[in-house]
Design a protein around this motif. Structure first.
Motif, PDB file in Angstrom:
ATOM      1  N   ASN A   1       0.817  -1.209   0.000  1.00 25.35           N
ATOM      2  CA  ASN A   1       0.000   0.000   0.000  1.00 25.35           C
ATOM      3  C   ASN A   1       0.852   1.261   0.000  1.00 25.35           C
ATOM      4  N   ALA A   2       2.102   1.094  -0.450  1.00 24.23           N
ATOM      5  CA  ALA A   2       3.006   2.247  -0.494  1.00 24.23           C
ATOM      6  C   ALA A   2       3.982   2.070  -1.648  1.00 24.23           C
ATOM      7  N   THR A   3       4.541   3.163  -2.090  1.00 23.92           N
ATOM      8  CA  THR A   3       5.500   3.116  -3.199  1.00 23.92           C
ATOM      9  C   THR A   3       6.740   2.318  -2.808  1.00 23.92           C
ATOM     10  N   LEU A   4       7.262   2.566  -1.621  1.00 23.63           N
ATOM     11  CA  LEU A   4       8.311   1.736  -1.029  1.00 23.63           C
ATOM     12  C   LEU A   4       7.659   0.995   0.121  1.00 23.63           C
ATOM     13  N   PHE A   5       7.493  -0.320  -0.031  1.00 18.31           N
ATOM     14  CA  PHE A   5       6.703  -1.096   0.919  1.00 18.31           C
ATOM     15  C   PHE A   5       7.491  -2.287   1.441  1.00 18.31           C
ATOM     16  N   SER A   6       7.431  -2.504   2.761  1.00 15.20           N
ATOM     17  CA  SER A   6       8.108  -3.644   3.357  1.00 15.20           C
ATOM     18  C   SER A   6       7.197  -4.317   4.378  1.00 15.20           C
ATOM     19  N   ARG A   7       7.117  -5.651   4.311  1.00 16.03           N
ATOM     20  CA  ARG A   7       6.369  -6.405   5.308  1.00 16.03           C
ATOM     21  C   ARG A   7       7.196  -6.632   6.566  1.00 16.03           C
ATOM     22  N   ASP A   8       8.509  -6.455   6.465  1.00 16.87           N
ATOM     23  CA  ASP A   8       9.416  -6.704   7.590  1.00 16.87           C
ATOM     24  C   ASP A   8      10.194  -5.431   7.923  1.00 16.87           C
ATOM     25  N   ASP A   9      11.098  -5.557   8.902  1.00 12.81           N
ATOM     26  CA  ASP A   9      11.861  -4.396   9.361  1.00 12.81           C
ATOM     27  C   ASP A   9      12.636  -3.753   8.217  1.00 12.81           C
ATOM     28  N   LEU A  10      12.615  -2.419   8.203  1.00 13.57           N
ATOM     29  CA  LEU A  10      13.246  -1.661   7.116  1.00 13.57           C
ATOM     30  C   LEU A  10      14.100  -0.539   7.696  1.00 13.57           C
ATOM     31  N   THR A  11      15.303  -0.372   7.140  1.00 16.85           N
ATOM     32  CA  THR A  11      16.206   0.716   7.528  1.00 16.85           C
ATOM     33  C   THR A  11      16.594   1.489   6.275  1.00 16.85           C
ATOM     34  N   ILE A  12      16.673   2.805   6.394  1.00 21.37           N
ATOM     35  CA  ILE A  12      17.153   3.654   5.298  1.00 21.37           C
ATOM     36  C   ILE A  12      18.390   4.397   5.792  1.00 21.37           C
ATOM     37  N   ALA A  13      19.470   4.339   5.007  1.00 19.11           N
ATOM     38  CA  ALA A  13      20.736   4.958   5.403  1.00 19.11           C
ATOM     39  C   ALA A  13      21.428   5.511   4.167  1.00 19.11           C
ATOM     40  N   GLY A  14      22.616   6.070   4.359  1.00 19.64           N
ATOM     41  CA  GLY A  14      23.387   6.612   3.250  1.00 19.64           C
ATOM     42  C   GLY A  14      23.369   8.122   3.224  1.00 19.64           C
ATOM     43  N   THR A  15      24.083   8.682   2.257  1.00 19.74           N
ATOM     44  CA  THR A  15      24.211  10.140   2.160  1.00 19.74           C
ATOM     45  C   THR A  15      23.621  10.693   0.875  1.00 19.74           C
ATOM     46  N   GLY A  16      23.026   9.835   0.055  1.00 12.87           N
ATOM     47  CA  GLY A  16      22.414  10.287  -1.191  1.00 12.87           C
ATOM     48  C   GLY A  16      20.999  10.786  -0.982  1.00 12.87           C
ATOM     49  N   THR A  17      20.254  10.901  -2.087  1.00 10.95           N
ATOM     50  CA  THR A  17      18.881  11.439  -2.064  1.00 10.95           C
ATOM     51  C   THR A  17      17.895  10.382  -2.559  1.00 10.95           C
ATOM     52  N   LEU A  18      16.752  10.302  -1.888  1.00 17.49           N
ATOM     53  CA  LEU A  18      15.665   9.424  -2.297  1.00 17.49           C
ATOM     54  C   LEU A  18      14.395  10.241  -2.421  1.00 17.49           C
ATOM     55  N   ARG A  19      13.795  10.213  -3.609  1.00 14.30           N
ATOM     56  CA  ARG A  19      12.532  10.906  -3.852  1.00 14.30           C
ATOM     57  C   ARG A  19      11.449   9.860  -4.083  1.00 14.30           C
ATOM     58  N   VAL A  20      10.387   9.939  -3.293  1.00 16.01           N
ATOM     59  CA  VAL A  20       9.328   8.931  -3.359  1.00 16.01           C
ATOM     60  C   VAL A  20       7.987   9.630  -3.558  1.00 16.01           C
ATOM     61  N   ALA A  21       7.254   9.204  -4.603  1.00 19.27           N
ATOM     62  CA  ALA A  21       5.934   9.754  -4.892  1.00 19.27           C
ATOM     63  C   ALA A  21       4.880   8.675  -4.696  1.00 19.27           C
ATOM     64  N   GLY A  22       4.026   8.880  -3.701  1.00 21.80           N
ATOM     65  CA  GLY A  22       2.918   7.961  -3.462  1.00 21.80           C
ATOM     66  C   GLY A  22       1.667   8.506  -4.131  1.00 21.80           C
ATOM     67  N   ASN A  23       1.463   8.157  -5.383  1.00 25.31           N
ATOM     68  CA  ASN A  23       0.335   8.709  -6.140  1.00 25.31           C
ATOM     69  C   ASN A  23      -0.955   7.918  -5.960  1.00 25.31           C
ATOM     70  N   THR A  24      -0.845   6.743  -5.319  1.00 29.12           N
ATOM     71  CA  THR A  24      -2.031   5.930  -5.052  1.00 29.12           C
ATOM     72  C   THR A  24      -2.363   5.895  -3.575  1.00 29.12           C
ATOM     73  N   ASN A  25      -1.350   5.826  -2.708  1.00 31.06           N
ATOM     74  CA  ASN A  25      -1.582   5.696  -1.275  1.00 31.06           C
ATOM     75  C   ASN A  25      -0.396   6.281  -0.521  1.00 31.06           C
ATOM     76  N   ASP A  26       0.189   5.512   0.413  1.00 30.00           N
ATOM     77  CA  ASP A  26       1.323   6.004   1.180  1.00 30.00           C
ATOM     78  C   ASP A  26       2.577   6.059   0.304  1.00 30.00           C
ATOM     79  N   ALA A  27       3.573   6.802   0.787  1.00 28.72           N
ATOM     80  CA  ALA A  27       4.849   6.862   0.071  1.00 28.72           C
ATOM     81  C   ALA A  27       5.793   5.766   0.556  1.00 28.72           C
ATOM     82  N   ILE A  28       6.083   5.723   1.869  1.00 32.74           N
ATOM     83  CA  ILE A  28       6.986   4.715   2.444  1.00 32.74           C
ATOM     84  C   ILE A  28       6.278   4.051   3.614  1.00 32.74           C
TER      85      ILE A  28
END
Length: 561
Positions: free
Chosen positions: A185-212
Motif C-alpha cells: 500500500n506504499a510506493t516503497l513497501f516492506s512487510r518486515d523491518d526496514l532501515t534507510i541509510a546513506g548520504t544520497g537522495t531518495l525521492r518517493v511519490a505515493g500517487n495511489t496511497n502512502d509513500a513509504i
C-alpha cells in the motif's frame, strides 16, 4: 562510511534551548536549577534508544567490491557478481532471493524490484542512480526478509513512483477477518523491518496511497528523503525512528505515522503500541491531517522538527519533547496527548512532557491539549491559540499541569491554567486591551523589575506566563504596547486563576459538559434554585408543543391555546 547513532551524544544537550520568552529578572536559585535538571534528566532517561529497534549504527556501511551489481533497464535488466544467482529477472520484474549486498543502478519505466529472502541475514540494497516507476503496483517491495537496508549511495539521486491506479489501501482487509491487509500500500513497501541509510537522495511519490511503509519497524539513519503522498507520508507500524538526515514530507493524510494499535502478539508476548522518536536531523512536514500520529509514545530528543501545516500537529498517548526545536502549525490542536477519545475525564496513561525542547505552537484550537496530565520541566514553550472560547484555548489539560522549570508563554484563547501548586510560579491575565502583532508584553513585579517579556506573534487579549523568578502569591503587572510606549493592561496574582478551574490540576469553568451559564456541574439544577409550584404553567411566550408531540411519561402537557 561510518555512521554513529546521534542519540546518546545528544542527550547531554537535550535541555540546552534558547528561550522564546526572555527571562530578564531573577533566574532562580541553584537549588531550582538542580531540581529542573533532575526532572529533565528523568524524562530523557525514559526515552527509547537505537537498541530498542532492529537497526544498527553501521547498517549504512558496505563494500562495493563485494556487492552484486544489478543494472536496471526496460526489458534488459541483468545481474553480475558473486551473488548473481540470487537475482531472478522476469521481464521488468527483478527479484532478490538471498541476503547480501546489491548495488542497483539504471531505470525501469514500468517495473518492480522485489526482495523475497527467507534466509537469516540482512539484504542491503544500495541505490546508485535508480529510477523505478510502476503503473500497476509498488515499484519496490520487500515481501520477505530478515531485515532490509536501503542505502542511498553518496552523491546519488534515486526516484521511486507509482501511478494513480487501483491498489490496496491501508484500511483494506479480508472481509472474513478483522485483520488489516498487508498487501502493498506504499510506493516503497516492506512487510518486515526496514532501515534507510546513506548520504544520497531518495525521492518517493505515493500517487495511489502512502509513500513509504513498513509493516514492522522503520528506522531512518541518514540521507535526504523527499516524499509526496496522496495519503500518509512515512509509516512504520511498530515504530518509526529518525536518527539523522533531511526529511521533507508533503502528504494529504498524516505526515509521519506509527499506528500499531494492539499489544498482543501470536507468541503471547506483550508488544508496544506504535511509537515515534526523532533523535536528530531536520524534518519538515506539510500534512492534510496529523503532522505526526503515534498510537503510543511520540518523542523528540534532538534535531529540528517543523510541522508547517496540519490539522493536528503532534498526536499520541504520550508526548515527550526533551530536546531540539519543535515548530508546529495546526488548524485544530497543536500538541494533543490523548488515548484517542475525547471528554473531560482524566485519561490513564496520557501525558504531555515538555522537558527541554524549544517549542513553538500556532493552533486554531487548543495549543497544548492533554486528556491526561502535563508537565513543563525545562526548555521554552511559546503557544498561540486562535480559539475564542467554547472550552478551547492555549492550554487545555484535563488533569494536572505542573511546572517545575523552563519558560512558558501562551497567548490567544484562554481556557485553562497550570496547576496552582506548581513549584515554579505562573501568571494568567485577561488584558484590558487587545495587543497587536509585533507589540511588546512585559511581566513586572511589585518592585518594578521585569521578570519576563514577549513579542506578540499574533493579536491577543490574554496572557499566560511562567518563568524562574515568578513567585506564587506575589502580585504582577502586565504591560503592553509598542517598544518604549508600554502601558499597564492587567494585574494578576501568581498561581491564581479566576477562570473557574477547580483544584490544583485545573479544570473547566463551572457548568460542566452540557451545562449552561446558570447550571451546576453536569447540567444539574444549582442548589437553592427550587422547583416550580404545583399547578404552574409556562408563560405565554414559551409557546405550545406541536400537534403530534407526546409528553414523556409522568409529564402533563400544557393546555393548548
Amino acid at each position: 562510511m561510518k555512521h554513529q547513532s546521534p542519540l546518546r551524544r545528544r542527550l547531554s544537550a537535550a535541555v540546552a534551548a534558547s528561550a522564546a520568552l526572555i527571562v530578564l529578572g531573577a533566574c532562580g536559585t541553584s537549588n531550582d536549577e538542580a531540581s529542573n535538571a533532575s526532572a529533565t534528566t528523568s524524562a530523557v532517561a525514559s526515552l527509547a534508544s537505537l537498541d530498542d529497534t532492529h537497526a544498527d549504527t553501521n547498517d549504512g556501511e558496505y563494500d562495493v567490491d563485494d556487492a552484486t551489481r544489478i543494472d536496471l533497464a526496460d526489458g534488459a535488466s541483468s545481474a553480475s557478481g558473486s551473488g548473481a544467482d540470487a537475482v531472478r529477472t522476469t521481464g521488468d520484474l527483478v527479484t532478490i532471493t538471498a541476503p547480501g549486498t546489491y548495488l542497483l543502478s539504471g531505470e525501469l519505466t514500468d517495473g518492480q524490484v522485489v526482495v523475497s529472502s527467507s534466509a537469516d541475514g540482512k539484504v542491503k540494497l544500495v541505490l546508485d542512480g535508480v529510477s523505478i516507476t510502476s503503473t500497476t503496483t509498488s515499484p519496490l517491495v520487500v515481501e520477505e526478509s530478515d531485515e532490509t537496508v536501503v542505502i542511498l549511495a553518496d552523491g546519488s539521486t534515486n526516484t521511486l513512483a507509482d501511478t494513480a491506479t487501483a491498489r490496496a489501501t491501508d484500511e483494506s482487509a479480508d472481509e472474513s477477518s478483522d485483520e488489516e491487509s498487508d498487501d502493498p500500500n506504499a510506493t516503497l513497501f516492506s512487510r518486515d523491518d526496514l532501515t534507510i541509510a546513506g548520504t544520497g537522495t531518495l525521492r518517493v511519490a505515493g500517487n495511489t496511497n502512502d509513500a513509504i511503509t513498513s509493516k514492522d519497524g522503520l528506522v531512518i539513519l541518514s540521507g535526504t528523503i523527499e516524499v509526496t503522498s496522496v495519503d500518509d507520508g512515512i509509516r512504520g507500524k511498530d515504530y518509526l525512528v529518525i536518527e539523522d538526515g533531511t526529511i521533507t514530507v508533503d502528504a494529504q493524510g498524516d505526515g509521519l505515522k506509527a499506528d500499531n494499535e494492539s499489544t498482543e502478539t501470536s507468541s503471547g508476548k506483550a508488544k508496544e503500541l506504535g511509537w515515534f522518536q526523532l533523535d536528530g536531523g531536520t524534518v519538515t512536514i506539510d500534512a492534510g491531517d496529523d503532522g505526526i500520529d503515534a498510537e503510543g509514545a511520540l518523542n523528540v530528543t534532538a534535531g529540528e522538527l517543523t510541522i508547517a501545516s496540519s490539522v493536528e500537529g503532534l498526536e499520541a498517548r504520550q508526548i515527550t519533547l526533551a530536546g531540539g526545536t519543535v515548530d508546529v502549525t495546526a488548524s485544530d490542536d497543536g500538541l494533543n496527548a490523548t488515548a484517542g477519545n475525547g471528554g473531560e475525564a482524566v485519561q490513564d496513561g496520557v501525558l504531555l512532557s515538555l522537558a527541554g525542547a524549544e517549542v513553538t505552537v500556532a493552533a486554531g484550537s487548543d495549543g497544548i491539549d492533554s486528556n491526561g496530565n502535563a508537565v513543563l520541566s525545562g526548555g521554552s514553550v511559546t503557544v498561540h491559540s486562535a480559539a475564542r472560547g467554547g472550552g478551547d484555548g492555549s492550554i487545555d489539560v484535563n488533569g494536572t499541569f505542573d511546572i517545575t522549570g523552563g519558560t512558558l508563554v501562551a497567548t490567544g484563547g484562554l481556557s485553562g491554567a497550570p496547576s496552582a501548586d506548581s513549584d515554579q510560579g505562573w501568571v494568567v491575565a485577561s488584558l484590558e486591551t487587545t495587543v497587536a502583532t509585533g507589540q511588546q508584553l512585559e511581566v513586572v513585579d511589585a518592585e518594578g523589575t521585569t521578570v519576563a517579556s514577549h513579542t506578540a506573534t499574533q493579536e491577543t487579549s490574554s496572557l499566560i506566563v511562567s518563568a524562574p523568578g515568578i513567585e506564587a502569591g506575589a502580585t504582577y503587572t502586565v504591560r503592553a504596547g509598542a517598544a518604549g510606549e508600554l502601558a499597564d493592561v492587567a494585574t494578576a496574582t501568581a498561581n491564581e486563576y479566576a477562570g473557574g478551574f477547580g483544584g490544583p490540576g485545573g479544570g473547566r469553568p463551572a457548568g460542566g459538559p452540557g451545562g449552561g451559564s446558570d447550571s451546576g456541574p453536569g447540567g444539574e439544577r444549582p442548589e437553592g434554585m427550587g422547583t416550580p409550584p404545583e399547578g404552574w404553567t409556562p408563560p405565554d411566550e414559551m409557546g405550545t408543543p406541536p400537534e403530534d408531540w407526546t409528553p414523556p411519561e409522568g409529564m402533563e402537557p400544557p393546555a393548548r391555546q
